[in-house]
Design a protein around this motif. Structure first.
Motif, PDB file in Angstrom:
ATOM      1  N   THR A  67     -38.358  92.107 -22.507  1.00  0.00           N
ATOM      2  CA  THR A  67     -39.375  92.507 -21.526  1.00  0.00           C
ATOM      3  C   THR A  67     -40.558  93.134 -22.274  1.00  0.00           C
ATOM      4  N   ASP A  68     -41.727  93.132 -21.607  1.00  0.00           N
ATOM      5  CA  ASP A  68     -42.940  93.679 -22.234  1.00  0.00           C
ATOM      6  C   ASP A  68     -43.237  95.114 -21.807  1.00  0.00           C
ATOM      7  N   ILE A  69     -42.440  95.657 -20.875  1.00  0.00           N
ATOM      8  CA  ILE A  69     -42.904  96.875 -20.190  1.00  0.00           C
ATOM      9  C   ILE A  69     -42.445  98.197 -20.810  1.00  0.00           C
ATOM     10  N   ALA A  70     -41.906  98.157 -22.022  1.00  0.00           N
ATOM     11  CA  ALA A  70     -41.394  99.417 -22.564  1.00  0.00           C
ATOM     12  C   ALA A  70     -41.893  99.757 -23.972  1.00  0.00           C
TER      13      ALA A  70
ATOM     14  N   LEU B  17     -35.919  89.890 -14.682  1.00  0.00           N
ATOM     15  CA  LEU B  17     -36.720  88.783 -15.222  1.00  0.00           C
ATOM     16  C   LEU B  17     -35.868  87.531 -15.371  1.00  0.00           C
TER      17      LEU B  17
ATOM     18  N   ASP C 128     -44.773  92.880 -16.333  1.00  0.00           N
ATOM     19  CA  ASP C 128     -44.887  92.431 -17.732  1.00  0.00           C
ATOM     20  C   ASP C 128     -46.249  91.814 -17.974  1.00  0.00           C
TER      21      ASP C 128
ATOM     22  N   LEU D 115     -49.035  94.454 -18.022  1.00  0.00           N
ATOM     23  CA  LEU D 115     -49.051  95.233 -19.259  1.00  0.00           C
ATOM     24  C   LEU D 115     -49.521  94.380 -20.440  1.00  0.00           C
ATOM     25  N   SER D 116     -49.076  93.140 -20.483  1.00  0.00           N
ATOM     26  CA  SER D 116     -49.469  92.273 -21.605  1.00  0.00           C
ATOM     27  C   SER D 116     -50.965  91.949 -21.562  1.00  0.00           C
TER      28      SER D 116
ATOM     29  N   ARG E  98     -52.600  94.905 -22.948  1.00  0.00           N
ATOM     30  CA  ARG E  98     -52.403  94.935 -24.407  1.00  0.00           C
ATOM     31  C   ARG E  98     -53.383  93.975 -25.090  1.00  0.00           C
TER      32      ARG E  98
ATOM     33  N   LEU F 243     -48.877 101.519 -17.572  1.00  0.00           N
ATOM     34  CA  LEU F 243     -48.007 100.470 -17.025  1.00  0.00           C
ATOM     35  C   LEU F 243     -46.614 100.485 -17.651  1.00  0.00           C
ATOM     36  N   SER F 244     -46.426 101.269 -18.690  1.00  0.00           N
ATOM     37  CA  SER F 244     -45.142 101.268 -19.391  1.00  0.00           C
ATOM     38  C   SER F 244     -44.127 102.165 -18.671  1.00  0.00           C
ATOM     39  N   LEU F 245     -42.870 102.006 -19.017  1.00  0.00           N
ATOM     40  CA  LEU F 245     -41.816 102.797 -18.371  1.00  0.00           C
ATOM     41  C   LEU F 245     -41.926 104.273 -18.735  1.00  0.00           C
TER      42      LEU F 245
END
Lengths: 539, 539
Positions: free
Chosen positions: A369-372, B428, B439, B442-443, B446, B457-459
């Motif tokens: 995943t991209d979110i961490a 996912l 995701d 956030l990407s 980025r 947007l991250s955890l």
């Protein structure tokens, strides 16, 4: 420089069966019950109390007096020798390290399903093997950049990474002193070292990709080959026509080497010199026995871009280049993603093995995943364990600083331990003959409350002990028959030990036995049970 | 008590479609490009700047004025109402939270494939749903023991766990003040709370399992039911004849509840009162709408013991009990392992769904290896992501202190974030309709160097920013078009942005287009490319 053994263990060297002039390293973990447990050791002489460490003079050239067969049709490589039916000292050595038969190792190398990255000019390295039939390996990336870090730091990071289990190291330095940093690392590294030569080549043209030429790249490769670099990432699969396939991606091209070559291709409207001069490159590699790590310059940088046309188009070209390299007797592995959701991971391995003749797959994670960000060692350990289970031979670690900054010494350790976990979980799932022995040894220690043994058998004894000390610091607690989760009188481990003793004593270890024999035994249990703990407090 | 919004976001309440008298919580993340991104919010009023928080008086009883249908044949439960075709306020609320149709929610609850743990006596809770068709949920365990921790600490741990994303909480207190600790937690908890009543029952008999009786257990259950406990773990599947099956295990019985019942069965040579009085227990549960969490008292505590006879024998019994509970209109979920190697994970889900009529599976990890104490949040995140992908509805977190000590506040956060990662990775892979949106958001941030958006947007925005600050502290760096990995002039993201602009500008976004149009454009690129960066330094 960090030296000395890891807690609870000592360094040993065992003779290589069939090649007694060679001795391979083992880390022996000493247990409190007078038993011991030997584990694969990547740490080099730094954990050997006998060894004299002098960074300025480097490690002893271990392999200088090993037998080196004559080149086969110009190729002085493990692949060429394996195909000739020759079992080299390196093959015997890695066979002993992993507990396989040397002939099996030779056959896997000959088939191109495994590689032994060992440049003749890096005699300090302790040979290791990368292939799906063997224990899954992990790579640690280090390297300074324009922004930070010194040579000493980088060498210490290498020693530190090897100490905790890194099987190979990539020096990705991009700042000043690239050559010097690499020299220090190679002369002191017991593990194979990889690089991405295009980074240094780019320095030589003041950072303008369009100014790169075959000659500049070739000279850079030879410079690094002479230093002893064991494997090199080459992004020869980035073809002109693939570049626009990245235009609609969420994260475009995230590989540094890939973006350099994409820029070059667009600027010149030609296929890159990496592709057009690939055979000349093979001629250089085979003189030193440098292993190709064919780079995935178009790897996905986000979940959205996983398994797309650009990625798989490049993979097909890497397959063609694999055949070319092997025809020159050069060892090859293939780099893989990146960012891939769990349900798209297996397809990567299936395609790589199909298109690249089963050449060892070497992946970066992938992140599931991209979110961490700040936890990408974990997001990627999930993907790494799964892709390794599917057949990936080596995993490139990801540290908590991925996407955010450069890893420091602590980040390197966390990255290495996290990837040892992913690699070992895959070895278990692949039912690697030796894998579960360590789990069983540690679990037995846990069940028997041998706390110090549990720490010593763990991947990171220092941190395990530190965490236990936080709640129960006293040394007696390290032998106490309880833990802080339940407290002194509440203990499920204790009560199930009672159950075991009781059942064993009365032969009640099957459904039949218990239904026959329980009745008259139950009273007895109450008594014996209460003898163990008064009152028996088990939760 | 930790209050206030998470960095970069604010709390909102949205009306529930079709039940506008209800409003459900949302965390709105504010982006620098004037867009926003709403995420599921478990944090309760504590992140609401408007809310007045007074721990001594507890949270407002949100559900007190909600419609509560009449009992159906004695059962005042979501299951009974769903079977009657009634869509309750709770069903409409969870449907809105997850973006599903209320009728779909009702049907899943009616079929027993999903549960809504919501004791009538816990009106402070914001309803949530657990089922394989919905987003994967995570549970955080807290609880003091004989060894340490205070009531305030436990309440703060609850608020803290919910803040970072815990969907439910289990209070596993075993020390003194069990009742009082639970009361404080329940009155202040916006998320469902679960317990293991046998722990408190054991306190009442001075810790001697043999002295436990149905009456003592029943009274304990009623005491906790009156307090508002939403779901209870009951180890009713530990049968006398299964106990000896654990005798030859490497780690015997590791479940506290399981070992209590095993000791009781052996001491009395009878089936436990949990099993023989199960229907009476159902009668109590259905009055409050307490959800069964049928405990896996014989779950494996090591890789060696995974998927063995003892584990699966108990699972078959849990299947029978599931049918009994549902016949009484009581909601049920099933607890699962533990320690399981990757290749044995899917069988656990397949069997659970087959034997337990698809009741929601609720697993502890599982850990994919035993060899990494101090990193078991990671060893278990690998197993958790895989078992969730296979259909597990809720994951019980594991903290870095597992096997070593009691988690502190930091361990709780690390455990929660790690499990949010595992749960999201599974969403996912299951292609949950909303999962990939975050995701992608956030990407994109980025790729466009919107650093603050990437953090928000991250955890865990705080840690992501902290890591970025370590290398590039200055605020300008948060908008700079580069990062510390490559430095100011080296940037693959930058060069691929150039590639994108170039390709888009010239319609070169397909293989055909580029092969037709590249020739005359290549020169232009060199020019425009160089305008972007002089010199273009991309690595």
């Amino acid at each position: 420089m960090t030296t000395g053994p890891i807690e609870g263990s000592s360094k040993r060297y065992e003779p290589v069966p069939g090649a007694e002039h060679l001795r391979y390293p083992v880390r022996r973990i000493h247990l409190s019950n007078d038993e011991h447990f030997d584990v694969y050791d990547t740490s080099g002489p730094y954990t050997d109390t006998e060894a004299k460490i002098d960074v300025t003079s480097g490690l002893a050239p271990l392999r200088d007096d090993w037998d080196r067969p004559a080149p086969v049709a110009g190729a002085a490589t493990q692949l060429a020798w394996a195909r000739e039916g020759i079992t080299t000292d390196e093959m015997a050595y890695v066979a002993a390290r992993e507990g396989f038969d040397p002939e099996f190792v030779r056959a896997e190398v000959a088939a191109g399903r495994a590689v032994i990255p060992a440049n003749h000019r890096h005699p300090e390295s302790e040979p290791m093997i990368i292939g799906r039939a063997f224990a899954v390996k992990i790579n640690a990336n280090i390297g300074n950049s324009a922004v930070s870090s010194s040579i000493d730091e980088e060498v210490e990071k290498m020693v530190w990474a090897a100490r905790w289990g890194a099987d190979t190291l990539m020096d990705l330095s991009t700042g000043r002193h690239i050559h010097k940093t690499r020299e220090w690392i190679l002369r002191n590294s017991p593990i194979p070292v990889g690089t991405v030569p295009i980074y240094q080549a780019l320095e030589k043209v003041n950072g303008d990709p369009a100014k790169l030429t075959w000659e500049i790249f070739r000279d850079t490769v030879i410079e690094q080959a002479e230093q002893g670099v064991d494997y090199m990432t080459v992004h020869a699969g980035v073809l002109l026509r693939y570049v626009p396939l990245t235009a609609r991606r969420v994260t475009g091209i995230v590989s540094r080497g890939g973006s350099i070559m994409a820029a070059w291709c667009l600027a010149h409207h030609q296929e890159s010199f990496l592709y057009t001069r690939f055979e000349e490159l093979c001629e250089i590699f085979r003189r030193y026995d440098i292993t190709f790590s064919l780079g995935d310059g178009l790897r996905p940088g986000s979940i959205a871009d996983a398994n797309d046309d650009a990625q798989f188009a490049e993979l097909r070209t890497l397959g063609e280049l694999t055949a070319v390299a092997k025809s020159h007797g050069v060892q090859v592995m293939i780099e893989g993603p990146g960012h891939v959701p769990m349900h798209k991971i297996e397809e990567n391995v299936r395609l790589e093995e199909e298109l690249c003749e089963g050449a060892p797959f070497y992946t970066l994670g992938p992140l599931a995943t991209d979110i961490a960000p700040a936890y990408d060692h974990i997001t990627s350990a999930i993907g790494a364990a799964m892709i390794a289970r599917a057949g990936t031979a080596m995993l490139c670690y990801v540290t908590p600083k991925e996407h955010l900054g450069l890893p420091n010494r602590d980040d390197v350790k966390v990255g290495v331990i996290t990837y040892k976990i992913a690699a070992h979980a895959a070895d278990l799932a692949k039912e690697h003959p030796r894998a579960q022995e360590r789990d069983d040894a540690l679990s037995r220690a846990r069940f028997e409350f041998r706390w110090n043994d549990q720490f010593a058998l763990s991947l990171d004894p220092d941190t395990a002990r530190e965490y236990h000390d936080e709640t129960l610091p006293a040394e007696p607690a390290k032998t106490a028959h309880f833990c802080s989760m339940c407290g002194p009188k509440f203990c499920s481990m204790r009560i199930s030990a009672d159950v075991r003793e009781y059942a064993a004593r009365n032969g009640l270890d099957s459904v039949e036995a218990i239904e026959a024999g329980m009745a008259e035994k139950s009273a007895e249990f109450a008594a014996t049970g209460n003898k163990v703990y008064l009152p028996v407090r088990a939760v």
